[in-house]
Write a protein that holds these residues in place. Structure first.
Motif, PDB file in Angstrom:
ATOM      1  N   ILE A   8      73.655  76.236 -39.769  1.00 14.13           N
ATOM      2  CA  ILE A   8      74.812  75.969 -39.678  1.00 14.13           C
ATOM      3  C   ILE A   8      74.984  74.668 -39.160  1.00 14.13           C
ATOM      4  CG2 ILE A   8      77.063  76.577 -38.443  1.00 14.13           C
ATOM      5  CD1 ILE A   8      76.035  79.641 -38.675  1.00 14.13           C
ATOM      6  N   GLU A   9      74.354  74.062 -38.206  1.00 10.26           N
ATOM      7  CA  GLU A   9      74.432  72.865 -37.556  1.00 10.26           C
ATOM      8  C   GLU A   9      74.103  71.723 -38.591  1.00 10.26           C
ATOM      9  OE1 GLU A   9      71.738  72.714 -34.180  1.00 10.26           O
ATOM     10  OE2 GLU A   9      73.327  73.577 -32.950  1.00 10.26           O
ATOM     11  N   ALA A  10      73.092  71.959 -39.719  1.00 12.19           N
ATOM     12  CA  ALA A  10      72.839  71.143 -40.858  1.00 12.19           C
ATOM     13  C   ALA A  10      73.752  71.164 -41.644  1.00 12.19           C
ATOM     14  CB  ALA A  10      71.594  71.683 -41.374  1.00 12.19           C
ATOM     15  N   GLU A  11      74.686  72.180 -42.048  1.00 13.43           N
ATOM     16  CA  GLU A  11      75.573  72.241 -42.773  1.00 13.43           C
ATOM     17  C   GLU A  11      76.716  71.355 -42.363  1.00 13.43           C
ATOM     18  OE1 GLU A  11      76.622  76.290 -43.392  1.00 13.43           O
ATOM     19  OE2 GLU A  11      74.862  76.461 -44.767  1.00 13.43           O
ATOM     20  N   ALA A  12      77.020  71.539 -41.113  1.00 14.37           N
ATOM     21  CA  ALA A  12      78.124  70.630 -40.177  1.00 14.37           C
ATOM     22  C   ALA A  12      77.798  69.393 -40.350  1.00 14.37           C
ATOM     23  CB  ALA A  12      78.496  71.339 -38.910  1.00 14.37           C
ATOM     24  N   ALA A  13      76.566  69.013 -40.085  1.00 18.18           N
ATOM     25  CA  ALA A  13      76.100  67.485 -40.138  1.00 18.18           C
ATOM     26  C   ALA A  13      76.334  67.038 -41.724  1.00 18.18           C
ATOM     27  CB  ALA A  13      74.747  67.353 -39.910  1.00 18.18           C
ATOM     28  N   LEU A  16      78.700  81.691 -33.068  1.00 14.93           N
ATOM     29  CA  LEU A  16      79.638  82.928 -33.588  1.00 14.93           C
ATOM     30  C   LEU A  16      79.391  82.904 -35.166  1.00 14.93           C
ATOM     31  CD1 LEU A  16      82.728  82.466 -31.326  1.00 14.93           C
ATOM     32  CD2 LEU A  16      81.266  84.258 -31.297  1.00 14.93           C
ATOM     33  N   ALA A  17      79.479  81.872 -35.635  1.00 17.62           N
ATOM     34  CA  ALA A  17      79.310  81.779 -37.070  1.00 17.62           C
ATOM     35  C   ALA A  17      77.998  82.141 -37.513  1.00 17.62           C
ATOM     36  CB  ALA A  17      79.388  80.335 -37.640  1.00 17.62           C
ATOM     37  N   ALA A  18      76.877  81.869 -36.929  1.00 13.74           N
ATOM     38  CA  ALA A  18      75.714  82.580 -37.035  1.00 13.74           C
ATOM     39  C   ALA A  18      75.518  84.108 -37.033  1.00 13.74           C
ATOM     40  CB  ALA A  18      74.530  81.821 -36.160  1.00 13.74           C
ATOM     41  N   LEU A  19      76.405  84.582 -35.899  1.00 11.49           N
ATOM     42  CA  LEU A  19      76.433  85.901 -35.666  1.00 11.49           C
ATOM     43  C   LEU A  19      76.871  86.460 -36.709  1.00 11.49           C
ATOM     44  CD1 LEU A  19      77.089  86.062 -32.014  1.00 11.49           C
ATOM     45  CD2 LEU A  19      75.076  87.015 -33.003  1.00 11.49           C
ATOM     46  N   ASN A  20      77.976  85.903 -37.441  1.00  9.58           N
ATOM     47  CA  ASN A  20      78.821  86.604 -38.688  1.00  9.58           C
ATOM     48  C   ASN A  20      77.688  86.567 -39.696  1.00  9.58           C
ATOM     49  OD1 ASN A  20      81.267  87.120 -37.034  1.00  9.58           O
ATOM     50  ND2 ASN A  20      81.910  85.149 -37.448  1.00  9.58           N
TER      51      ASN A  20
END
Length: 123
Positions: A105-110, A52-56
């Motif tokens: 986004i996954e890298a940012e979250a990590a 969802l974040a990537a779609l935004n």
């Protein structure tokens, strides 16, 4: 979101890549999503927060094109039809547009998780 992948191991071994390429092409054609004008990233489920974040983060034109492709494929599925062959998605057109954003986004979250659990040691 990320599942284990053997892509790197296959890419390192040329003989394995040559052996699996026909199987890969057969599977892509058998899946039928390109015959409805979809791209591979159109098949990613929107139920994950990272997706969802990537779609935004998608540019407006890419987001519009994605919705159009999905709606057209839904209509084709309801009528049990396929697009004319000249409108099928080709291998050159089927480039990832959403997966790089999801990985970012996954890298940012990590990175955020690593920084949140950071402990400061004073000497």
């Amino acid at each position: 979101m990320s599942a284990p992948s053997l892509a790197q191991a296959v890419a390192k071994r040329g003989w394995l890549s040559k052996m699996l390429k026909p199987v890969s092409n057969w599977y892509i054609n058998a899946a039928g999503y390109r015959q409805m004008g979809l791209r591979t990233d159109d098949l990613i489920s929107e139920e994950d927060e990272n997706v969802l974040a990537a779609l935004n983060r998608l540019p407006p034109k890419e987001a519009y094109d994605r919705i159009y492709r999905i709606r057209r494929a839904t209509q084709l599925s309801l009528t049990h039809k396929l697009l004319p062959k000249n409108e099928w998605t080709t291998q050159e057109e089927d480039v990832p547009y959403l997966r790089p954003l999801i990985e970012q986004i996954e890298a940012e979250a990590a990175e955020k998780a690593a920084l949140d659990t950071l402990t400061i040691v004073k000497n």
